[in-house]
Design a protein around this motif. Structure first.
Motif, short mmCIF file in Angstrom:
data_model
loop_
_atom_site.label_atom_id
_atom_site.label_comp_id
_atom_site.label_asym_id
_atom_site.label_seq_id
_atom_site.Cartn_x
_atom_site.Cartn_y
_atom_site.Cartn_z
N SER A 1 47.60 38.81 17.85
CA SER A 1 46.26 38.23 17.75
C SER A 1 45.69 38.41 16.35
O SER A 1 45.09 37.48 15.79
CB SER A 1 45.34 38.87 18.79
N ARG B 1 44.79 35.19 14.08
CA ARG B 1 43.37 34.96 13.76
C ARG B 1 43.20 34.72 12.27
O ARG B 1 42.33 33.94 11.86
CB ARG B 1 42.53 36.14 14.22
N GLN C 1 43.65 38.31 23.26
CA GLN C 1 44.58 39.39 23.57
C GLN C 1 43.97 40.73 23.20
O GLN C 1 43.40 40.89 22.12
CB GLN C 1 45.88 39.18 22.79
N ASP D 1 37.49 42.72 18.89
CA ASP D 1 38.06 41.73 19.80
C ASP D 1 37.64 41.95 21.23
O ASP D 1 37.51 41.00 22.01
CB ASP D 1 39.60 41.73 19.70
#
Length: 446
Positions: free
Chosen positions: A221, A225, A233, A284
């Motif tokens: 992830s 990103r 995730q 996140d």
């Protein structure tokens, strides 16, 4: 020595090639398996591993290779993976501890037994040898337990293997078939031109390529990103241990609410808490919180929380989210994600094991470790092309199932990259399910 770390010797030290037909980012079971199947088609493959092959979750898991209890959409892939594990174990010519000794879920109550009924229906559709057994049969299958169980669900054809042996052995098989594996070499960024993959910038220079698979586990992830691709995730910490050698009381693997255990190749048992994980809350976790609400509601007590990850972890508060091809990336700063095992988890493991098997009151944990499980909101992986970037593929978020399903996903990714028929319906595993308005449909808990 296990667990692996960046202090272990580098075993794959190839030079970075100028070009490669396919570049795989991540040297775990998914990346290595994909490389093997691509090489079988005479496709030039370069596999980049920022630390050591299988040093993270691919060597830290329980070592179960199971069909039992899997999500119905995953099941056809798992069935294929079981066949491929047997094939690859023979081809690599090493004893990876692969044994067909079964997996058993223990039931404390009739409610637990009733809960197994849903999977029994699925197993019947797919021709799996799963069956229900009563308490007396459980006592015969697993000897010496102090607790009496109502019954169990068991699948005799399920297998076990030693992850820390198996995945490195597969890597040696891949290398022997021409795959260029490079350890201690992080992929920093993708080179994207006109909406398509043109190359990969590594810490040792650029590799020109038109196909990239991101199979970076807990790091996927963060890497994607950087390129505008959002994957919801998160990673949870799971603590595991290995006992000293013990007399065999069960040849396979089993679990109840408190303790999971399986026989090891070295005569001990791999043991873990039955269903306890730890989430470090980072950026996140806040970003994707809404998508994880169904999982939280389905299993409200299955995960504990801490407010911050250790420095350098994928979702750490201080972990950089932006870097350039010519600057040090987070992947070089932490070559191997090696979380400390939880003290309370280790105490729970010993307590649960001794309560169930009091005859082993003096048992000791010979080795302890932890790993970060890359999880998705619905507990099933992402296996897909990454639109709209041509030539970019992802296989991540295995949600604790990656070791067992690994060869199956590897074969699928090989054919997906080549544009061949897949042989399975991947609709459930598409990346767009998190952005196209689809409802989150929960798979089995991690």
């Amino acid at each position: 020595m296990f667990p692996f770390s960046d202090a272990d010797p580098i075993r794959h030290s190839n030079a970075v090639p100028k070009t490669s037909e396919v570049v795989i980012i991540g040297g775990g079971v998914i990346g290595v398996s994909t490389a093997i199947f691509l090489a079988a088609r005479n496709i030039q493959v370069t596999l980049l591993e920022k630390g050591r092959v299988a040093a993270e979750q691919s060597s830290r898991n329980w070592g179960w290779i199971r069909k039992q209890g899997r999500d119905e959409d995953e099941l056809p892939i798992v069935i294929e993976a079981c066949r491929l594990w047997q094939q690859l174990a023979e081809e690599c010519g090493e004893d990876i501890g692969l044994r067909q000794t079964g997996v058993t879920y223990l039931a404390r109550s009739e409610k637990d037994m009733a809960g197994f009924a849903d999977f029994m229906k699925i197993a019947a559709v797919h021709g799996i040898d799963t069956r229900l057994v009563d308490g007396a049969q459980v006592s015969t299958m697993i000897q010496g337990m102090a607790r009496k169980f109502c019954g169990a669900m068991t699948t005799p054809s399920d297998m076990r293997a030693e992850p820390w042996r198996a995945v490195p052995a597969l890597a040696r098989l891949a290398a022997g078939r021409g795959v260029t594996i490079i350890e201690s070499c992080a992929a920093r960024t993708l080179d994207i031109a006109a909406g398509k993959i043109a190359g990969v910038w590594t810490e040792r220079g650029k590799i020109e390529t038109s196909n990239v698979l991101v199979a970076g586990g807990a790091w996927s992830s963060l890497f994607l990103r950087k390129h505008g691709v959002s994957i919801p995730q998160l990673s949870v910490r799971a603590t595991v241990a290995a006992t000293a050698p013990l007399p065999e009381f069960h040849a396979g693997a089993a679990v109840d609410d408190d303790i999971a255990f399986r026989r090891r190749h070295d005569g001990g048992y791999t043991v873990a808490p039955g269903g306890s994980n730890l989430l470090y809350v980072g950026p996140d976790a806040f970003r994707h919180a809404r998508k994880y609400l169904p999982a939280l509601m389905a299993h409200p007590f299955g995960t504990r929380y801490l407010p911050a990850a250790p420095s350098g972890f994928p979702d750490g508060w201080s972990t950089p989210r932006d870097w350039t091809p010519d600057t040090t990336s987070p992947f070089e700063r932490m070559r191997v994600l090696n979380p400390a095992p939880g003290r309370s988890d280790l105490a729970a493991i010993l307590r649960g094991f001794k309560n169930l098997f009091p005859q082993f009151e003096n048992v000791r944990l010979e080795t302890t470790w932890a790993g970060m499980i890359d999880a998705m909101p619905d507990a099933v992986p992402v296996v897909d092309r990454v639109e709209p970037i041509g030539g970019l593929f992802v296989a991540t978020g295995m949600s604790g199932h990656g070791f067992g399903i690994g060869p199956g996903i590897g074969r699928i990714m090989s054919d997906l990259i080549q544009g061949n028929a897949i042989g399975h319906d991947l609709q459930r595993f598409r990346l767009s399910r998190f952005t196209d308005g689809s409802a989150i449909r929960m798979g089995p808990a991690i």
